[in-house]
Design a protein around this motif. Sequence first.
Motif, short mmCIF file in Angstrom:
data_model
loop_
_atom_site.label_atom_id
_atom_site.label_comp_id
_atom_site.label_asym_id
_atom_site.label_seq_id
_atom_site.Cartn_x
_atom_site.Cartn_y
_atom_site.Cartn_z
N GLU A 47 0.81 -1.22 0.00
CA GLU A 47 0.00 0.00 0.00
C GLU A 47 0.85 1.26 0.00
OE1 GLU A 47 -2.77 -0.34 3.21
OE2 GLU A 47 -3.95 -1.87 2.22
N LEU A 48 1.81 1.31 -0.91
CA LEU A 48 2.60 2.52 -1.09
C LEU A 48 1.69 3.59 -1.70
CD1 LEU A 48 5.71 3.29 -0.85
CD2 LEU A 48 5.75 3.08 -3.33
N PRO A 49 1.52 4.74 -1.05
CA PRO A 49 0.57 5.74 -1.56
C PRO A 49 1.06 6.44 -2.83
CG PRO A 49 1.71 6.56 0.40
CD PRO A 49 2.13 5.13 0.23
N VAL A 50 0.27 6.35 -3.89
CA VAL A 50 0.58 6.96 -5.18
C VAL A 50 -0.68 7.64 -5.70
CG1 VAL A 50 1.32 6.57 -7.56
CG2 VAL A 50 2.33 5.23 -5.71
N GLY A 51 -0.54 8.87 -6.16
CA GLY A 51 -1.69 9.61 -6.68
C GLY A 51 -2.12 9.15 -8.06
N LEU A 52 -3.41 9.24 -8.32
CA LEU A 52 -3.96 8.88 -9.64
C LEU A 52 -4.92 9.99 -10.05
CD1 LEU A 52 -4.10 6.77 -11.89
CD2 LEU A 52 -5.92 5.62 -10.61
N VAL A 53 -4.53 10.74 -11.08
CA VAL A 53 -5.28 11.94 -11.48
C VAL A 53 -5.78 11.80 -12.91
CG1 VAL A 53 -5.15 14.43 -11.83
CG2 VAL A 53 -3.87 13.38 -9.96
N ASN A 54 -7.07 11.99 -13.08
CA ASN A 54 -7.66 12.03 -14.42
C ASN A 54 -8.09 13.46 -14.71
OD1 ASN A 54 -8.88 11.51 -16.88
ND2 ASN A 54 -10.82 10.90 -15.94
N ALA A 55 -7.25 14.19 -15.46
CA ALA A 55 -7.57 15.56 -15.85
C ALA A 55 -8.18 15.62 -17.24
CB ALA A 55 -6.31 16.42 -15.81
N ASP A 56 -8.47 14.46 -17.83
CA ASP A 56 -9.00 14.38 -19.20
C ASP A 56 -10.38 15.03 -19.29
OD1 ASP A 56 -9.42 13.75 -21.83
OD2 ASP A 56 -9.74 11.61 -21.48
N LYS A 77 -6.92 1.09 -11.40
CA LYS A 77 -7.41 0.79 -10.05
C LYS A 77 -7.81 -0.68 -9.90
CE LYS A 77 -10.36 3.25 -7.96
NZ LYS A 77 -11.63 3.97 -7.70
N LYS A 78 -8.41 -1.23 -10.95
CA LYS A 78 -8.89 -2.62 -10.88
C LYS A 78 -7.81 -3.63 -11.23
CE LYS A 78 -13.74 -1.56 -11.85
NZ LYS A 78 -14.90 -1.78 -12.75
N SER A 79 -6.70 -3.14 -11.73
CA SER A 79 -5.64 -4.06 -12.15
C SER A 79 -5.12 -4.86 -10.97
CB SER A 79 -4.49 -3.27 -12.79
OG SER A 79 -3.42 -4.15 -13.08
N THR A 80 -4.88 -6.13 -11.20
CA THR A 80 -4.31 -6.99 -10.16
C THR A 80 -2.81 -7.14 -10.31
OG1 THR A 80 -4.74 -8.95 -11.52
CG2 THR A 80 -6.45 -8.29 -9.94
N ALA A 81 -2.23 -6.41 -11.28
CA ALA A 81 -0.80 -6.56 -11.54
C ALA A 81 0.02 -6.16 -10.32
CB ALA A 81 -0.39 -5.71 -12.74
N GLY A 82 -0.41 -5.12 -9.63
CA GLY A 82 0.35 -4.66 -8.47
C GLY A 82 -0.15 -5.23 -7.16
N GLY A 83 -1.27 -6.00 -7.19
CA GLY A 83 -1.82 -6.54 -5.95
C GLY A 83 -2.12 -5.42 -4.97
N ASP A 84 -1.67 -5.62 -3.74
CA ASP A 84 -1.88 -4.60 -2.71
C ASP A 84 -0.62 -3.78 -2.48
OD1 ASP A 84 -0.33 -6.52 -1.58
OD2 ASP A 84 -1.43 -6.65 0.32
N LYS A 85 0.30 -3.79 -3.41
CA LYS A 85 1.55 -3.07 -3.23
C LYS A 85 1.39 -1.57 -3.39
CE LYS A 85 4.59 -6.91 -4.54
NZ LYS A 85 5.12 -7.03 -3.17
N ILE A 86 0.45 -1.16 -4.25
CA ILE A 86 0.22 0.27 -4.48
C ILE A 86 -1.17 0.66 -3.98
CG2 ILE A 86 0.03 2.09 -6.22
CD1 ILE A 86 2.85 1.14 -5.86
N LEU A 349 8.53 3.33 4.97
CA LEU A 349 7.93 2.41 5.94
C LEU A 349 7.01 1.42 5.26
CD1 LEU A 349 7.05 4.90 8.83
CD2 LEU A 349 9.14 3.59 8.48
N ASP A 350 6.40 1.82 4.14
CA ASP A 350 5.48 0.94 3.42
C ASP A 350 6.21 -0.22 2.75
OD1 ASP A 350 2.97 2.98 3.35
OD2 ASP A 350 4.85 4.02 2.95
N ALA A 351 7.55 -0.18 2.72
CA ALA A 351 8.33 -1.26 2.11
C ALA A 351 9.17 -2.00 3.15
CB ALA A 351 9.24 -0.70 1.01
N LEU A 352 8.80 -1.88 4.43
CA LEU A 352 9.49 -2.58 5.50
C LEU A 352 8.62 -3.70 6.05
CD1 LEU A 352 10.92 0.40 7.63
CD2 LEU A 352 12.17 -1.03 6.01
N PRO A 353 9.24 -4.75 6.58
CA PRO A 353 8.45 -5.80 7.26
C PRO A 353 7.69 -5.21 8.44
CG PRO A 353 10.69 -6.56 6.82
CD PRO A 353 10.67 -5.10 6.49
N GLY A 354 6.65 -5.91 8.88
CA GLY A 354 5.77 -5.40 9.92
C GLY A 354 6.47 -5.04 11.21
#
Length: 432
Positions: A47-56, A77-86, A349-354
């Motif tokens: 769950e690394l926070p990344v912005g997603l902007v649609n200015a179209d 958003k629906k893609s499973t390629a990144g799983g819960d990483k992003i 911190l989002d890329a560290l073990p618990g």
Amino acid sequence: MNGIHPFRVLRAKPLWIANGVITGALALLFTVFYVGANIDPAGHMKELPVGLVNADKGAAVGGKQVNLGARITESIKKSTAGGDKIDWKVMNQKEMKEELGKGKLFGALVVPADFTSATTALTGTAPAGTPARPTLTVLTNQSAGSIGSSLARTATTTAAENASLQLGRQLTAQTGAQQTKLPAAARILLADPAAVTVKDGHPLDSHSGLGLTAFYYALTLVVVGMLSANVISGQVDHALGYTHNDMGPLRLHRPLIRASRVQTLAISSTLMAGLSLLMGTLVLAGAVGIMGMDAPHLPLLWLYSVCAIAVTGIGALTLLAVFGTPGMLVVTLVFIGMAVPTAGATTPLDALPGFYRFLAEFEPLRQITGGIRSILYYDAQGDAGLTRGWVMMAAGLVAAALFGFGVLGWYDRRGLHRIPAETTPEKTAVPA
């Protein structure tokens, strides 16, 4: 003189065993904390926070209003390629800039306003003109951490490229026989319509260490406070006459001034608080005045530096007073061993073990780094880490005072003095 050669102590098994256990434990713990935390950031990323902007703004195609940007963002958003990483944060451009400017996003993906019109131009269904390849923009944010920004850039670029290919398949299916009327170059672009460009979403000044000056400055404050505590503790003990002070070949010793453990910690803490003014000033002068580090809000940076050194030093003095000789090992583990990997300045911190994320909730270096980052990179905004830094430093100071004076007061009440009180021989009556 007892006639025993000094080197005979090397034959004592307890000497080898005690030192072996202590040094071995340190070696193992530092390996676990340093190497273990950073051995697989991508694998531990969650769950690394990344912005997603649609200015179209969309475009009219065949009498219908179409917004291909919405398709792109929805497919990502629906893609499973990144799983819960992003953790995709859907927002507008203003919100995205604000979040990048507070270090709360490690990057962003922006669909531009002309995306639909530029894409449909490739199919020949848009008004006549020279088609321009639509662009998806990936924004990085080194101020939030170089490794985190890199991870976000890789994941976001991959997501954008996959979304472009998926959109290309949809457009190719829709155009059908019309493809034969398109130029060869247009047919190639239609299969993968969007170009992906990478830009810096929150540019830093040239003397910002690619977003690492905040971490190294904060680390300097912690190390200065920690080492100064060791020096002050020793010098106070010498001034009170509890220890010798070796100066090269000379051994100095002062008359004993009896002081309770509580009084000794109070003296040491007062000295630390006063000298923090000097140390904080010199750290700032060295970093900014001598080395040329980019640093706005100098008065605030000075005040924060002084307080960080004072709190770190008083915390270290407390551990030294409570644990005695082993206290320096505890101080090293708390302020350096467990702190550096969990500071969130290099690896997010989002890329560290618990386990490391748990440590980061209270480790001093992480809190101090957040405040310094806010001052240096984010215009000293409170919700960019500065408020948390102040609050956690205050909480740490209170915790150190309660723990230190509470335990030492108990030592004193139990009569566990550093040097036992001398007993006065009872006077006996002499018969006449």
